[in-house]
Design a protein around this motif. Structure first.
Motif, PDB file in Angstrom:
ATOM      1  N   ARG A 227       0.823  -1.221   0.000  1.00 43.48           N
ATOM      2  CA  ARG A 227       0.000   0.000   0.000  1.00 43.48           C
ATOM      3  C   ARG A 227       0.849   1.261   0.000  1.00 43.48           C
ATOM      4  N   ASP A 228       1.829   1.344   0.878  1.00 36.75           N
ATOM      5  CA  ASP A 228       2.634   2.566   0.975  1.00 36.75           C
ATOM      6  C   ASP A 228       3.524   2.758  -0.245  1.00 36.75           C
ATOM      7  N   ASP A 229       4.064   1.666  -0.772  1.00 32.58           N
ATOM      8  CA  ASP A 229       4.911   1.780  -1.965  1.00 32.58           C
ATOM      9  C   ASP A 229       4.092   2.183  -3.190  1.00 32.58           C
ATOM     10  N   LEU A 230       2.849   1.724  -3.275  1.00 35.99           N
ATOM     11  CA  LEU A 230       1.974   2.160  -4.362  1.00 35.99           C
ATOM     12  C   LEU A 230       1.684   3.652  -4.245  1.00 35.99           C
ATOM     13  N   ALA A 231       1.373   4.102  -3.038  1.00 34.28           N
ATOM     14  CA  ALA A 231       1.046   5.509  -2.831  1.00 34.28           C
ATOM     15  C   ALA A 231       2.227   6.415  -3.159  1.00 34.28           C
TER      16      ALA A 231
END
Length: 277
Positions: A227-231
């Motif tokens: 999730r954080d890497d996508l964001a």
């Protein structure tokens, strides 16, 4: 547990003869045998079968008390076993919120892919990814996940002019269910469900994610971990199609540990963080 005097002696760091002598003394004191000696090892008698769980429970309670005294922690210290991948990509950057809310709780992490034995190791609770069917423990699901293929922008730089869907053969496998999950995803995407040959294969999700972030291939990413890497744009989805994971994240502890204030506090915080994620 071992059904063998030699292995029991090794586990206890004593001699084979010392274990045999203690068993003989116990049987003499009880007035009945607790083991039947066979060519394949020791088999509990009816008396041994009755006695074993009672003794185990008593020793577990004693060991739990000794661990607390040895580390001088009391109820305000939590030692948590957690997978390296979950610690690095979900837990660590959220942890300050727990520490700010509970400044009196000292949190210690034990990162390992091994399923720790909570009855015998200096660990209060574990965060595990699976189906929740571990024997002898209380397991509470707190975070479900979905799966979707992801890659890093650097990966397309190595394959100019190619669409991500055309590069799925560069799959990176990191989990024992990856073959099955890739087939499930391909079916959901309307693609032939043939097994995808893995360009690289890792036995650790954290290492596999570093390989993907380094532009080495495409992996079936777990929603909580990506999730954080996508964001941040460090990872990109191959498509908007995802599938539900057949496994989930669980908070696991011994039944007797559930009532500890620190365990309850961490459990409540995990559920809250998962709900807001």
């Amino acid at each position: 547990r071992h059904g063998n005097l030699s292995r029991a002696a090794e586990a206890l760091h004593v001699t084979h003869g010392a274990v045999s002598k203690q068993i003989t003394a116990l049987e003499a004191w009880l007035g009945t045998p607790v083991f039947e000696r066979t060519a394949r090892g020791l088999i509990p008698t009816e008396a041994g079968t009755v006695l074993a769980p009672v003794v185990a429970q008593a020793f577990d309670a004693l060991a739990d008390g000794v661990r607390r005294v040895r580390r001088g922690a009391g109820p305000s210290t939590l030692t948590i076993s957690v997978l390296p991948s979950f610690a690095a990509h979900w837990l660590i950057h959220r942890l300050p919120r727990f520490l700010d809310r509970h400044p009196g709780i000292d949190v210690r992490f034990f990162t390992t892919r091994r399923v720790v034995d909570l009855t015998r190791e200096d660990v209060d609770l574990a965060i595990r990814y699976g189906r929740g069917d571990w024997p002898g423990v209380h397991a509470e699901k707190f975070l479900e996940e979905s799966l979707t293929p992801v890659y890093a922008p650097a990966f397309l730089d190595r394959h100019p002019g190619r669409a991500p869907m055309d590069l799925l053969r560069h799959a990176i496998h990191s989990h024992h269910n990856d073959d099955i999950n890739w087939r499930r995803w391909r079916e959901a995407a309307g693609l032939p469900a043939d097994e995808i040959p893995a360009a690289s294969e890792y036995d650790d999700t954290a290492v596999a994610m570093q390989a993907v972030l380094g532009g080495q291939g495409i992996m079936l990413g777990r929603s909580a971990l990506i999730r954080d890497d996508l964001a941040a744009g460090r990872l990109v989805r191959v498509s908007e199609i995802d599938i539900p994971s057949t496994e989930a994240n669980y908070m696991v502890c011994l039944e007797r540990s559930r009532s500890r204030a620190a365990v309850r506090a961490f459990r409540d915080w995990l559920v809250e963080e998962a709900r807001d994620a």
